[in-house]
Design a protein around this motif. Structure first.
Motif, short mmCIF file in Angstrom:
data_model
loop_
_atom_site.label_atom_id
_atom_site.label_comp_id
_atom_site.label_asym_id
_atom_site.label_seq_id
_atom_site.Cartn_x
_atom_site.Cartn_y
_atom_site.Cartn_z
N ILE A 127 0.82 -1.22 0.00
CA ILE A 127 0.00 0.00 0.00
C ILE A 127 0.85 1.26 0.00
O ILE A 127 0.33 2.36 -0.17
N ASP A 128 2.16 1.11 0.17
CA ASP A 128 3.05 2.27 0.15
C ASP A 128 2.94 2.98 -1.19
O ASP A 128 3.04 2.35 -2.24
N LYS A 129 2.72 4.28 -1.15
CA LYS A 129 2.55 5.14 -2.34
C LYS A 129 1.22 4.87 -3.07
O LYS A 129 0.98 5.45 -4.12
N GLU A 130 0.38 4.00 -2.50
CA GLU A 130 -0.93 3.72 -3.09
C GLU A 130 -2.05 4.23 -2.21
O GLU A 130 -3.06 4.73 -2.70
N ALA A 131 -1.91 4.11 -0.90
CA ALA A 131 -2.94 4.54 0.04
C ALA A 131 -2.78 6.01 0.37
O ALA A 131 -1.66 6.50 0.54
N ASP A 132 -3.89 6.74 0.47
CA ASP A 132 -3.82 8.17 0.79
C ASP A 132 -3.80 8.38 2.30
O ASP A 132 -3.88 7.44 3.10
N LYS A 133 -3.71 9.64 2.66
CA LYS A 133 -3.61 10.02 4.07
C LYS A 133 -4.79 9.49 4.89
O LYS A 133 -4.61 8.95 5.99
N ALA A 134 -6.00 9.61 4.36
CA ALA A 134 -7.19 9.21 5.10
C ALA A 134 -7.16 7.72 5.40
O ALA A 134 -7.51 7.28 6.51
N ARG A 135 -6.72 6.91 4.42
CA ARG A 135 -6.70 5.47 4.64
C ARG A 135 -5.66 5.10 5.69
O ARG A 135 -5.87 4.19 6.51
N LEU A 136 -4.53 5.80 5.68
CA LEU A 136 -3.50 5.51 6.67
C LEU A 136 -3.94 5.94 8.07
O LEU A 136 -3.61 5.28 9.06
N GLN A 137 -4.68 7.03 8.14
CA GLN A 137 -5.23 7.44 9.43
C GLN A 137 -6.16 6.36 9.99
O GLN A 137 -6.13 6.06 11.19
N GLN A 138 -6.97 5.79 9.11
CA GLN A 138 -7.89 4.74 9.53
C GLN A 138 -7.12 3.51 10.04
O GLN A 138 -7.47 2.94 11.08
N LEU A 139 -6.08 3.14 9.30
CA LEU A 139 -5.27 1.99 9.71
C LEU A 139 -4.64 2.23 11.08
O LEU A 139 -4.63 1.35 11.94
N ASP A 140 -4.09 3.43 11.25
CA ASP A 140 -3.41 3.74 12.50
C ASP A 140 -4.39 3.75 13.67
O ASP A 140 -4.09 3.25 14.76
N ALA A 141 -5.58 4.30 13.43
CA ALA A 141 -6.59 4.34 14.49
C ALA A 141 -7.05 2.94 14.87
O ALA A 141 -7.30 2.65 16.04
N ALA A 142 -7.15 2.08 13.87
CA ALA A 142 -7.66 0.73 14.13
C ALA A 142 -6.61 -0.20 14.73
O ALA A 142 -6.94 -1.06 15.57
N PHE A 143 -5.34 -0.03 14.31
CA PHE A 143 -4.32 -1.03 14.68
C PHE A 143 -3.10 -0.46 15.39
O PHE A 143 -2.20 -1.21 15.77
N GLY A 144 -3.04 0.86 15.57
CA GLY A 144 -1.92 1.46 16.30
C GLY A 144 -0.57 1.16 15.67
O GLY A 144 0.42 0.92 16.37
N LEU A 145 -0.49 1.21 14.35
CA LEU A 145 0.72 0.79 13.64
C LEU A 145 1.90 1.72 13.89
O LEU A 145 3.06 1.28 13.89
#
Length: 346
Positions: free
Chosen positions: A244-262
């Protein structure tokens, strides 16, 4: 095994009878113990049979990387070993984008000084292993394993060259099984750029399934809440974040971080890949965690790519240079030299 301070610039060092290790291999779930397998394998490939000069670096690291996968297979089964191998091969192919073609051959280093760069010297690990894996796949283990054991037995306590390995390969494998590899292909592996077309690619069925999940998530057909990650291994997280690097936008990464604390993952391999993707996506709200990571971790494998990514945007570059002023004294001189070179580029 001695776990060194965070400034230790590499994964490990195979000193005889005392392995030095980076603290970044401690994830809390034993998911990164392949590094220990790698350093222990060096007891044979690197310490028992040693490269005669840095020109023949791949005889240490390529062999050891191959043996590491075989150890993982015994410990955790074929599927985990195949996942590890596929990820290793995919990252090797990705790394070619940053390595000049003239430095992509297995024999590229200066034989006296070992002169190279952080990026291209790392290619010897997976490319050398890939050559051995291809030989194994075509010959079969019943033929290949005695051949490999014989290499160690016959050259024990010696410093060896690639020419010696080629001579041993011809006499003890290719003479009896010429269909395994042609002279032309062998030359391509040793002296050519990239990965030869005939290389045997690892394919994990779990990662095939993960590809479908990743594609669906990127297309919005699968929400972040619908990602079923409970059974994911660290390898699957690494593969997902690479893809997903360079494919996912900021909003999607925010969602991932909120859900999984990456961004705060205790697995530094996972945290590194998340931060790299966050930089590329412009997810700057994660800067406090990124700053903490770069102040804590000194391993070149993580530090150099993150500063490289930060240099791509002017705002990120200024922030990174300011951070580096505080972090620099925490890094090993080798890491300092690599990042200093980046900072000087304009």
């Amino acid at each position: 095994m001695l776990v060194l301070p965070p400034s230790f610039p590499i994964g490990g060092m195979e000193n005889p009878r005392l392995t030095f290790l980076t603290p970044t291999m401690i994830a809390g779930d034993r998911s990164l113990v392949d590094l220990i397998a790698h350093e222990l394998a060096h007891s044979w490939s690197g310490n028992l049979v040693t490269n005669a000069s840095w020109k023949h670096w791949w005889l240490n690291e390529g062999f050891t990387t191959y043996v590491t996968t075989r150890i993982l297979e015994v410990l955790y089964g074929e599927e985990v070993a195949t996942m590890n191998l596929q990820l290793e091969q995919e990252e090797a192919i990705e790394s070619l984008k940053d390595i000049p073609q003239a430095k992509q051959a297995l024999l590229t280093r200066d034989p006296d000084t070992g002169s190279s760069t952080y990026t291209d010297e790392g290619l010897a690990y997976p490319k050398g292993a890939w050559l051995l894996r291809t030989l194994e796949g075509r010959a079969g283990r019943a033929v290949f394993d005695p051949f490999l054991r014989g290499w160690f037995d016959r050259h024990a306590f010696q410093s060896v060259t690639t020419e010696q390995f080629v001579a041993y390969l011809r006499s003890n494998l290719l003479a009896q099984h010429p269909e395994v590899m042609s002279e032309a292909e062998l030359g391509e592996w040793l002296h050519g750029a990239g990965i030869p077309a005939g290389a045997q690619h690892a394919k994990s069925q779990r990662l095939v399934a993960l590809d479908a999940t990743t594609t669906a998530w990127l297309k919005g057909e699968l929400t972040t809440a619908q990602l079923d990650t409970k059974a994911w291994t660290a390898l699957e997280w690494m593969k997902f974040l690479n893809d997903i690097d360079k494919e996912a936008d900021k909003a999607r990464l925010q969602q991932l971080d909120a859900a999984f604390g990456l961004a705060k993952s205790s697995n530094d391999e996972v945290a590194f890949r998340f931060h790299r993707a966050a930089i590329h996506a412009g997810y700057r709200e994660v800067r406090p965690q990124l700053q903490a990571f770069l102040m804590r971790v000194g391993r070149q494998k993580f530090v150099v790519p993150l500063y490289t990514a930060l240099r791509a945007n002017l705002d990120d570059r200024a922030w990174a240079e300011n951070l580096y002023k505080s972090a620099r004294e925490r890094y090993h001189p080798e890491t300092q030299t690599s990042v200093d070179k980046l900072i000087r580029q304009r």
